[in-house]
Each structure stands twice: as C-alpha cells, then as structure tokens.
Write a protein that holds these residues in place. Structure first.
Motif, PDB file in Angstrom:
ATOM      1  N   MET A  93      38.995  14.114 -55.511  1.00 44.24           N
ATOM      2  CA  MET A  93      39.672  14.537 -56.729  1.00 44.24           C
ATOM      3  C   MET A  93      39.072  13.851 -57.947  1.00 44.24           C
ATOM      4  O   MET A  93      38.957  14.457 -59.005  1.00 44.24           O
ATOM      5  CB  MET A  93      41.172  14.230 -56.641  1.00 44.24           C
ATOM      6  N   GLU A  94      38.682  12.602 -57.810  1.00 41.72           N
ATOM      7  CA  GLU A  94      38.081  11.880 -58.928  1.00 41.72           C
ATOM      8  C   GLU A  94      36.748  12.520 -59.311  1.00 41.72           C
ATOM      9  O   GLU A  94      36.436  12.690 -60.490  1.00 41.72           O
ATOM     10  CB  GLU A  94      37.887  10.412 -58.565  1.00 41.72           C
ATOM     11  N   GLU A  95      35.965  12.904 -58.325  1.00 43.21           N
ATOM     12  CA  GLU A  95      34.677  13.546 -58.578  1.00 43.21           C
ATOM     13  C   GLU A  95      34.870  14.883 -59.300  1.00 43.21           C
ATOM     14  O   GLU A  95      34.171  15.181 -60.275  1.00 43.21           O
ATOM     15  CB  GLU A  95      33.963  13.771 -57.241  1.00 43.21           C
ATOM     16  N   LYS A  96      35.804  15.673 -58.832  1.00 44.50           N
ATOM     17  CA  LYS A  96      36.082  16.967 -59.474  1.00 44.50           C
ATOM     18  C   LYS A  96      36.617  16.776 -60.883  1.00 44.50           C
ATOM     19  O   LYS A  96      36.279  17.518 -61.800  1.00 44.50           O
ATOM     20  CB  LYS A  96      37.082  17.777 -58.650  1.00 44.50           C
ATOM     21  N   SER A  97      37.450  15.773 -61.071  1.00 44.92           N
ATOM     22  CA  SER A  97      38.010  15.487 -62.390  1.00 44.92           C
ATOM     23  C   SER A  97      36.914  15.082 -63.371  1.00 44.92           C
ATOM     24  O   SER A  97      36.922  15.513 -64.530  1.00 44.92           O
ATOM     25  CB  SER A  97      39.055  14.380 -62.277  1.00 44.92           C
TER      26      SER A  97
END
Length: 59
Positions: free
Chosen positions: A40-44
C-alpha cells in the motif's frame, strides 16, 4: 480443598478457549496488515507522484 478439585474443575475452560481464539484472530489480523502495508505504501507513493506531476488548470 484438595488439588483434585482444581484438576477436575472445567468452569474456566470455555473462557480460556475464547481468549486463545481471540488472540489468534488478532495475530492473524496484524500479520495481514503488516503484509499489505508495504504494498500500500508503494502504491500510495506512485499515486502521489502521479498527482503532483499533473498540470493544474487549462493547458
């Protein structure tokens, strides 16, 4: 009271079972969250970069 009374007493067995089941559910939830957090951090970060690079207003 003799020790036999405590060995045969099953009144707290259901409570112990529910505590263990609840602890297992919490552990699985935390494990799932920690596995998903990295993705999720990467996508964010990708979304943030995409939004910040977009021009604002008429072109």
């Amino acid at each position: 009271m003799k020790i036999d009374h405590y060995v045969r007493d099953e009144s707290g067995e259901a409570t112990v079972s529910w505590v263990l089941i609840s602890a297992g559910a919490v552990a699985l939830t935390l494990a799932a969250i920690s596995l998903l957090a990295g993705g999720m951090e990467e996508k964010s970060d990708l979304l943030s970069t995409t939004i910040s690079e977009r021009p604002v207003g008429p072109e």
